[in-house]
Design a protein around this motif. Structure first.
Motif, PDB file in Angstrom:
ATOM      1  N   ASN A 181     -53.777  -3.496  -5.475  1.00 56.90           N
ATOM      2  CA  ASN A 181     -52.641  -3.889  -4.628  1.00 56.90           C
ATOM      3  C   ASN A 181     -51.323  -3.419  -5.206  1.00 56.90           C
ATOM      4  O   ASN A 181     -50.437  -2.960  -4.474  1.00 56.90           O
ATOM      5  N   ALA A 182     -51.171  -3.540  -6.543  1.00 55.72           N
ATOM      6  CA  ALA A 182     -49.915  -3.142  -7.166  1.00 55.72           C
ATOM      7  C   ALA A 182     -49.677  -1.643  -7.035  1.00 55.72           C
ATOM      8  O   ALA A 182     -48.568  -1.197  -6.681  1.00 55.72           O
ATOM      9  N   VAL A 183     -50.707  -0.837  -7.307  1.00 55.88           N
ATOM     10  CA  VAL A 183     -50.552   0.613  -7.209  1.00 55.88           C
ATOM     11  C   VAL A 183     -50.444   1.046  -5.749  1.00 55.88           C
ATOM     12  O   VAL A 183     -49.727   1.997  -5.423  1.00 55.88           O
ATOM     13  N   ALA A 184     -51.146   0.352  -4.851  1.00 58.27           N
ATOM     14  CA  ALA A 184     -51.021   0.664  -3.431  1.00 58.27           C
ATOM     15  C   ALA A 184     -49.597   0.438  -2.947  1.00 58.27           C
ATOM     16  O   ALA A 184     -49.098   1.184  -2.081  1.00 58.27           O
TER      17      ALA A 184
ATOM     18  N   VAL B 195     -44.584   2.891  -0.883  1.00 59.16           N
ATOM     19  CA  VAL B 195     -43.158   3.188  -1.093  1.00 59.16           C
ATOM     20  C   VAL B 195     -42.933   4.693  -1.119  1.00 59.16           C
ATOM     21  O   VAL B 195     -41.992   5.223  -0.485  1.00 59.16           O
ATOM     22  N   LEU B 196     -43.770   5.424  -1.840  1.00 57.29           N
ATOM     23  CA  LEU B 196     -43.613   6.877  -1.898  1.00 57.29           C
ATOM     24  C   LEU B 196     -43.822   7.509  -0.525  1.00 57.29           C
ATOM     25  O   LEU B 196     -43.131   8.468  -0.163  1.00 57.29           O
ATOM     26  N   GLY B 197     -44.762   6.976   0.248  1.00 54.15           N
ATOM     27  CA  GLY B 197     -44.965   7.496   1.599  1.00 54.15           C
ATOM     28  C   GLY B 197     -43.749   7.278   2.469  1.00 54.15           C
ATOM     29  O   GLY B 197     -43.340   8.178   3.240  1.00 54.15           O
TER      30      GLY B 197
ATOM     31  N   TYR C 194     -35.226   7.332  -5.025  1.00 56.97           N
ATOM     32  CA  TYR C 194     -35.294   6.516  -3.817  1.00 56.97           C
ATOM     33  C   TYR C 194     -36.433   5.490  -3.910  1.00 56.97           C
ATOM     34  O   TYR C 194     -36.313   4.365  -3.423  1.00 56.97           O
ATOM     35  N   GLY C 195     -37.546   5.884  -4.537  1.00 59.41           N
ATOM     36  CA  GLY C 195     -38.669   4.960  -4.662  1.00 59.41           C
ATOM     37  C   GLY C 195     -38.313   3.741  -5.494  1.00 59.41           C
ATOM     38  O   GLY C 195     -38.681   2.610  -5.145  1.00 59.41           O
ATOM     39  N   ILE C 196     -37.600   3.943  -6.594  1.00 61.67           N
ATOM     40  CA  ILE C 196     -37.198   2.808  -7.435  1.00 61.67           C
ATOM     41  C   ILE C 196     -36.261   1.886  -6.672  1.00 61.67           C
ATOM     42  O   ILE C 196     -36.386   0.653  -6.719  1.00 61.67           O
ATOM     43  N   VAL C 197     -35.315   2.479  -5.930  1.00 56.00           N
ATOM     44  CA  VAL C 197     -34.359   1.667  -5.172  1.00 56.00           C
ATOM     45  C   VAL C 197     -35.080   0.837  -4.116  1.00 56.00           C
ATOM     46  O   VAL C 197     -34.838  -0.369  -3.957  1.00 56.00           O
ATOM     47  N   VAL C 198     -35.991   1.470  -3.374  1.00 58.23           N
ATOM     48  CA  VAL C 198     -36.720   0.758  -2.324  1.00 58.23           C
ATOM     49  C   VAL C 198     -37.586  -0.349  -2.934  1.00 58.23           C
ATOM     50  O   VAL C 198     -37.662  -1.463  -2.392  1.00 58.23           O
TER      51      VAL C 198
ATOM     52  N   ALA D 239     -43.778  -5.676  -9.942  1.00 56.98           N
ATOM     53  CA  ALA D 239     -42.723  -4.699  -9.676  1.00 56.98           C
ATOM     54  C   ALA D 239     -42.640  -3.668 -10.794  1.00 56.98           C
ATOM     55  O   ALA D 239     -42.398  -2.472 -10.543  1.00 56.98           O
ATOM     56  N   PHE D 240     -42.849  -4.104 -12.037  1.00 58.13           N
ATOM     57  CA  PHE D 240     -42.829  -3.170 -13.167  1.00 58.13           C
ATOM     58  C   PHE D 240     -43.944  -2.127 -13.028  1.00 58.13           C
ATOM     59  O   PHE D 240     -43.729  -0.930 -13.231  1.00 58.13           O
ATOM     60  N   LEU D 241     -45.152  -2.592 -12.673  1.00 55.04           N
ATOM     61  CA  LEU D 241     -46.248  -1.650 -12.450  1.00 55.04           C
ATOM     62  C   LEU D 241     -45.938  -0.699 -11.302  1.00 55.04           C
ATOM     63  O   LEU D 241     -46.198   0.511 -11.381  1.00 55.04           O
ATOM     64  N   CYS D 242     -45.391  -1.249 -10.242  1.00 56.21           N
ATOM     65  CA  CYS D 242     -45.092  -0.441  -9.062  1.00 56.21           C
ATOM     66  C   CYS D 242     -44.043   0.617  -9.381  1.00 56.21           C
ATOM     67  O   CYS D 242     -44.184   1.792  -9.003  1.00 56.21           O
ATOM     68  N   ILE D 243     -42.995   0.226 -10.090  1.00 58.00           N
ATOM     69  CA  ILE D 243     -41.943   1.188 -10.460  1.00 58.00           C
ATOM     70  C   ILE D 243     -42.500   2.245 -11.406  1.00 58.00           C
ATOM     71  O   ILE D 243     -42.175   3.437 -11.313  1.00 58.00           O
TER      72      ILE D 243
END
Length: 999
Positions: A246-249, A254-256, A298-302, A520-524
C-alpha cells in the motif's frame, strides 16, 4: 545456582512457607532444606516478573469499574444465603430508582448480566465482572453501565467502503492502457482476461465477507482477519507485506498523477523534457517524457499535501475523497458519451465509431513485439502474450481491501464490508466488460495499439477532461493508500506481537500520526527513486499474497466448521475459497515467477522473524482448531489397545515436587527438565510436569492457576516440550494416587514416572517422606507405570557438559527392555554421546555365567544395540570377608537404626495392646528377612562401587517395596543401595515390552 547449573544446598537458611501461594502448596507444613539459586538466573528473574505481574493484576481487579461516576449501594453485612458468603458473590442490588429489591438470580451469586454489564463481557474488550467486597473494603458496588469512548466519526457503507474501494480500483490503467490491452489481446481474450482477474477478486470478496461477518472486527482489515484465522505469525507477515504494498502503491499513484499533469501541461516542467523517437508507425514519432527531477519535485509536494489531508482525520478525508470520485465518474461519463457520438475518422483518424466490422476485426488477439513505450515494433524487445497482459491488467482490479483497511472507522463492519466491497467489485468488473466491447467496436487495431490516450481522444467535449480524470483518479487512489496503510501498521502494532513496532501504537479513537509519518517517509523515498518499474510487480504480488491469505483463512475456517464459525454472510463455501486461493497463486506465477519467489521469500523472512522475536499470542486461529481436530482424530485412531513396541515412546510424568524446598520463583528442579529432555530421541515426545499443592481445592484454585502458569513458563524457558499440571489435594499421597489413575486419554497416558531420590530425608528428619515415597512406588506398580528415580540430580549434566566413561546397566530383573532403551536414549544426547554401554548381569552362584553372557550378547545384537556384556556371580555372604567394604559402616548404621525403630514400634504396640503398627497400618516384621535384604543391597552396592566407580551414570533395577514391611525399612534398603554412588538411575519397568527384536 552455580555456573554449571548445579544446585547448592544450604544448611543455614530456610524459606518461609508463606512466601508465595504456589510454594506454600509445595511445602505446606514442612521444614524442607531449601535449594539456593543465584539471583542472576534468567529463569528465576522471568518467574519473578511473572509473579509480580500476577500480583499487580490481582490488586487491580479489586476495582472492576474504573473511571466512572458510580451509583453506590452499601452491601448488607448480614446475609442468609450461603452462596453470598463466598468470595465473588454479589449482595442484593438496588435499582436505579433507589428501591431495594431481592434479585431473582440471587441463587447464582450474581445479578443479571444484562443489567450490570449490558452484554459488554461477550465482546473481546471485556469489562471485569463485579465481585463482592473484600475484607476491609467499604462494601460499595458500582452499578452504572460502562462508558463507551468517543471514537470520533463513524462511516457507513457508502463513504466507508464503497467509495474507497471504487477509488482504489479505478486507476490510471483504465485510462491509458485499457484500450491498448483490447487491441493486443482482442475482444475475446480481453473479456477472458477481465473475467479471470475479476473472478479472483470476486471470490476473495466472498471470503472476506464471510470472515468479516463472523463477529466484531477491530482495525487492521485483512491483517486482522488473516491473523485471527491463520495465527499471528502468518497475519503479521502478510500484514506487513500488504502495508509495504500500500505504501509503495501510493508512490506509484502520485507519480502517475504528476506524469499525467506534466504531459498535459508541458510548460509546468522546471527541467528539460526527455524526447525518444520510436519506429512504431510509418513515420518516426517523437515521444516526450517529463524530466526525472520534475517528477521528484512535484511528487514530493503532492505527497506532502495528501499527508496533510490524511492528518486531518476521517472528516477531512470524507470531504476530499468524494470530490475526487465525482470528477472521475464525470470523466467516465464523458468517455462513454464520446464513444456514442464518435463517427468514422471523427474525432481522429482510425476511429470507426461503434462498428460491427471493427468488432469482428478486433475479436481475435494480435500478440506481437513492442518497444518500451508499448508501440508495435518488429525490432522491439518486449513480446506480449496473455500471461503478460495478466500482469499488466491485474493492478486495475486491486483495491478491494481499501474499505476493510479502515474497519476501525466503520459503524457496522458486518454489514458495510460485504455490501460495499462486493458492490465496488461488481461495479468495476461490469465497467471493464462493457468497456472491452465498446473499445473493440470503436477503432481499428492500429489505432488501439498506437494511441496511448484513446480515452482522451474520444472524450466529449474535449480531451482535457480525461487528463483531469486521470489525475484525480490517481490522487484518490493515493489518498486511500495513505489512509489505509498507516491504520494497518497501527493495528499490527496494537496487537503487541513485535516489540519493534511499539512506536506505532495508538489508542482507540486516535489517528495513527506516527504511522502516517512513517508511511509518508516510505512514499517520498519511492517518489525520489522516480522509476519504480523494478518493484512494481512486487506490489502486485503483495496484494495477491494478501488475497490468497484471506481465501485460505475462509477455506480453513469453513472446512473446520468450528462451533464459533457462524458468519452472517451465507453465500460462501470452502470450495470457492480454495479456488480463489489457487487463482491467486496461479496469477502470481503467470505475472512473474521471479517476483513471486521474491515476495514469498520476504513474507517467509518476516514469518521467521515474528516466530523468533514475536510475543506469543493465542487468538483462537484456525490452525489451533485444526490441530485440535487432528489430535482428536489421532487419539481415536490410536484406540485403547496397547501400543506396539516399535511405536512405543516414553511419555514421562515428571514429578516436580522435590524432596526439599525450591526457591519461591523456581517451580521445578532445573535438572529435572534437563533429565526429561534426555528421555526423548531428537526432541520427539511429550513430558507432563506435575506438582501437587496441599490444601482445599476451593481455597487454592486461583493459587494453583498461578502456579501452573509459572511452571509452564519455566518449562518453555528450559526448552522442554511438555505441559504443566498442578493438582490440589489434601495430601501428596492422595493427589498422586488420583493423578496416576486419571492422567491422560486413551493411549496418550503417561507410561513412566520420573522423580528425584529423597537424599535429605534422614538429615532433615523428615519422617513423612518414607511413607510418601513408598506409596508413590506402590501406586506406580499397581497402575502399571514404569518408574525412574534419579539419585544425584544436582550433579546431572546439562547439554553443554560432555561426559566420558561408560553407561553401566545392572540388569537384575526383566523390565521389558526399558533400561536398555533408556541407555540408548542417553547416547543420542551430546553430553553422553562419547560414552559406551556396559551391561552387568547379576547371576546366582550356581548359574552358568558363560551361557548367560552368550544369551545376552545375542539378545543385544538382535536389538541393534552396541554394548559390552559382563556377568557377575553373587557369592554367598561372608561377613568376615566383606568387612573391608567402604559401605560396611553404612550397613552397620542401617542395622542399628532398624533395630531401634523396631524396638520403638514394639514398645508402642505393647503399651497400646495392639499389633505392630507403622505408617498407620499393621506390619509384619521378619527380622531374618530384613537382615537378608540389607545384605543383598550392601553386596549390590559393593559391586557397583567396584566396577562402576568411573561410570558417567549407573542404571540399576528398582526393587519393589516388600509387602508388610515398614516404609522406614525400605528407605534404609534404598539408602544402602545408593551409598557413595554419585549418579544413579533406579529403574523399574512394567508388564510389557518396550523393545522388539523384529523389523
Amino acid at each position: 545456582m552455580a555456573g554449571n547449573g548445579e544446585i547448592e544446598v544450604s544448611d543455614e537458611k530456610e524459606f518461609s512457607s508463606s512466601s508465595s501461594s504456589s510454594s506454600q502448596g509445595l511445602g505446606h507444613g514442612r521444614n524442607y532444606r531449601p535449594v539456593v539459586a543465584s539471583d542472576n538466573d534468567r529463569a528465576i528473574v522471568e518467574m519473578s516478573s511473572l509473579e509480580s505481574a500476577a500480583a499487580a493484576s490481582s490488586s487491580s481487579s479489586s476495582s472492576p469499574f474504573p473511571n466512572r461516576n458510580p451509583m453506590k449501594v452499601k452491601a448488607s453485612n448480614q446475609t442468609n444465603m450461603a452462596s453470598e458468603e463466598r468470595e465473588g458473590s454479589l449482595p442484593t442490588r438496588a435499582h436505579a430508582n433507589g428501591n431495594q429489591k431481592d434479585s431473582k438470580l440471587e441463587l447464582f451469586g450474581f445479578d443479571s448480566l444484562v443489567n450490570i454489564l449490558g452484554l459488554k463481557s461477550m465482546t473481546e474488550d471485556q469489562t471485569p465482572a463485579p465481585s463482592s467486597p473484600r475484607d476491609g473494603d467499604d462494601g460499595t458496588i458500582n452499578l452504572e453501565r460502562p462508558r463507551v469512548l468517543d471514537t470520533g466519526v463513524k462511516l457507513g457503507t457508502m463513504m466507508g467502503v464503497f467509495v474507497p474501494c471504487l477509488q482504489n480500483i479505478l486507476g490510471i490503467i483504465y485510462y491509458i492502457r485499457f484500450s491498448w490491452i483490447v487491441g493486443m489481446g482482442g475482444i475475446g481474450e480481453s473479456l477472458l482476461l477481465v473475467a479471470f482477474c475479476g473472478s479472483c477478486t470476486f471470490l476473495t470478496t466472498i471470503s472476506l465477507s464471510a470472515i468479516a461477518t463472523n463477529g466484531a472486527m477491530k482495525g487492521g482489515g485483512p491483517y486482522y482477519l488473516i491473523g485471527r484465522a491463520l495465527g499471528p505469525e502468518v497475519g503479521v507477515s502478510i500484514g506487513l507485506c500488504f502495508f509495504l504494498g500500500n505504501a509503495v502503491a501510493g508512490a506509484l499513484y502520485v507519480l502517475g498523477a504528476v506524469e499525467t499533469f506534466l504531459n498535459a501541461v508541458p510548460s509546468a516542467g522546471i527541467f528539460k523534457e526527455t524526447v525518444t523517437r520510436v519506429n512504431g508507425t510509418e513515420v518516426a514519432q517523437p515521444i516526450a517524457s517529463p524530466s526525472l527531477h520534475d517528477l521528484q519535485i512535484y511528487g514530493i509536494v503532492v505527497t506532502i499535501i495528501l499527508c496533510f489531508i490524511v492528518f486531518g482525520g476521517v472528516k477531512m478525508i470524507n470531504r476530499v475523497a468524494p470530490a475526487f470520485l465525482v470528477a472521475v465518474l464525470f470523466s467516465l461519463f464523458c468517455i462513454f458519451i464520446g464513444i456514442l457520438l464518435a463517427r468514422k475518422d471523427h474525432p481522429a483518424a482510425g476511429i470507426t465509431g461503434l462498428s460491427l466490422e471493427s468488432f469482428k476485426e478486433n475479436w481475435s488477439s494480435d500478440y506481437q513485439t513492442t518497444n518500451n513505450a508499448g508501440i508495435p515494433d518488429p525490432d522491439g524487445k518486449i513480446y506480449w502474450n496473455f500471461n503478460a497482459l495478466v500482469g499488466l491488467f491485474f493492478p486495475a482490479v486491486t483495491g478491494i481491501m481499501a474499505g476493510s483497511n479502515r474497519s476501525a472507522s466503520l459503524k457496522d463492519t458486518q454489514r458495510s464490508i460485504p455490501v460495499g466491497t462486493l458492490a465496488a467489485t461488481l461495479t468495476t468488473t461490469g465497467l471493464y466488460l462493457i468497456s472491452v466491447l465498446f473499445f473493440g467496436a470503436l477503432a481499428t487495431r492500429e489505432k488501439l495499439l498506437t494511441d496511448r490516450l484513446l480515452t482522451a481522444t474520444i472524450a466529449w467535449p474535449f480531451p482535457a477532461i480525461i487528463y483531469i480524470g486521470i489525475i484525480l483518479s490517481t490522487l484518490g487512489a493515493a489518498l486511500q493508500s495513505l489512509t489505509g496503510a498507516p491504520r494497518l501498521l497501527a493495528a499490527i502494532a496494537n496487537d503487541d506481537i513485535l516489540p519493534v513496532l511499539n512506536y506505532f501504537k495508538v489508542a482507540d479513537g486516535n489517528e495513527p500520526h506516527i504511522a502516517t509519518f512513517f508511511t509518508a517517509f516510505l512514499c517520498i523515498g519511492c517518489v525520489v527513486i522516480g522509476n519504480l518499474d523494478l518493484i512494481t510487480p512486487t506490489i502486485t504480488m503483495f496484494y495477491l499474497l494478501c488475497y490468497a491469505g484471506v481465501n485460505l483463512s475462509c477455506f480453513l475456517l469453513d472446512l473446520l466448521d468450528a462451533p464459533s464459525w457462524r458468519p452472517r454472510w451465507k453465500f460462501h463455501h470452502w470450495s470457492l475459497s480454495l479456488v480463489g486461493a489457487l487463482l491467486c497463486i496461479v496469477i502470481m506465477f503467470l505475472i512473474s515467477w521471479a517476483f513471486t519467489v521474491v515476495s514469498l521469500a520476504l513474507a517467509s523472512l518476516i514469518y521467521y522473524y515474528v516466530s523468533i522475536k514475536g510475543k506469543a499470542g493465542d487468538w483462537g486461529d484456525g490452525f489451533k482448531s485444526a490441530y485440535f481436530q487432528l489430535a482428536l482424530r489421532s487419539l481415536r485412531s490410536l484406540g485403547a489397545d496397547q501400543v506396539h513396541p516399535k511405536n512405543w515412546y516414553p511419555i514421562p510424568l515428571v514429578y516436580c515436587r522435590p524432596w526439599g524446598k525450591l526457591p519461591e520463583n523456581v517451580p521445578c528442579h532445573p535438572k529435572l527438565a534437563d533429565f526429561a529432555n534426555c528421555m526423548k530421541k531428537k526432541g520427539r515426545g511429550m513430558s507432563i510436569f506435575l506438582s501437587i499443592m496441599d490444601g482445599d481445592y476451593h481455597e487454592c484454585a486461583e493459587d494453583a492457576k498461578i502456579a501452573c502458569k509459572q511452571l509452564s513458563t519455566y518449562i518453555d524457558y528450559k526448552q522442554c516440550e511438555g505441559v504443566a499440571e498442578i493438582v490440589v489435594a489434601p495430601s501428596m499421597t492422595e493427589g498422586f494416587r488420583g493423578i496416576v489413575q486419571t492422567m491422560g486419554l486413551g493411549n496418550l497416558k503417561p507410561n513412566m514416572v520420573i522423580m528425584r531420590y529423597p537424599e535429605i530425608w534422614r538429615r532433615e528428619n523428615l519422617t513423612e517422606i518414607p511413607a510418601s515415597f513408598v506409596g508413590i512406588i506402590n501406586d506406580c506398580i499397581v497402575a502399571n507405570k514404569a518408574v525412574v528415580i534419579v539419585k544425584g540430580l544436582d550433579e546431572w549434566p546439562n547439554e553443554y557438559q560432555r561426559q566420558y566413561g561408560s553407561i553401566d546397566l545392572y540388569w537384575i530383573v526383566r523390565d521389558g527392555g526399558l533400561m536398555l532403551l533408556l541407555s540408548q536414549l542417553l547416547l543420542t544426547k551430546e553430553s553422553f554421546e562419547s560414552c559406551k554401554i556396559q551391561v552387568f548381569c547379576i547371576a546366582e552362584e550356581d548359574s552358568d555365567a558363560e551361557e548367560l553372557k552368550a544369551d545376552v550378547r545375542k539378545f543385544l545384537y538382535d536389538l541393534r544395540m552396541q554394548a559390552e556384556v559382563i556377568v557377575i556371580s553373587m557369592k554367598s555372604w561372608d561377613a568376615q570377608a566383606e568387612q573391608q567394604d567402604e559401605s560396611f559402616e553404612a550397613f552397620t548404621g542401617a542395622q542399628q537404626r532398624i533395630s531401634n525403630y523396631l524396638a520403638r514400634i514394639k514398645e508402642n504396640a505393647h503399651r497400646e495392646g495392639t499389633a505392630l503398627m507403622a505408617d498407620g497400618k499393621p506390619v509384619v516384621v521378619n527380622e531374618q528377612q530384613v537382615e537378608k535384604f540389607l545384605y543383598t543391597t550392601l553386596k549390590l552396592n559393593s559391586t557397583i562401587l567396584k566396577y562402576s566407580r568411573m561410570a558417567a551414570v549407573v542404571l540399576v533395577s528398582l526393587p519393589p517395596p516388600p509387602v508388610n514391611h515398614p516404609a522406614y525399612f525400605y528407605m534404609e534398603y534404598m539408602d544402602l543401595l545408593v551409598e557413595n554412588v554419585p549418579r544413579l538411575l533406579i529403574v523399574r519397568g512394567y508388564r510389557r515390552d518396550v523393545v522388539t527384536l523384529f523389523t
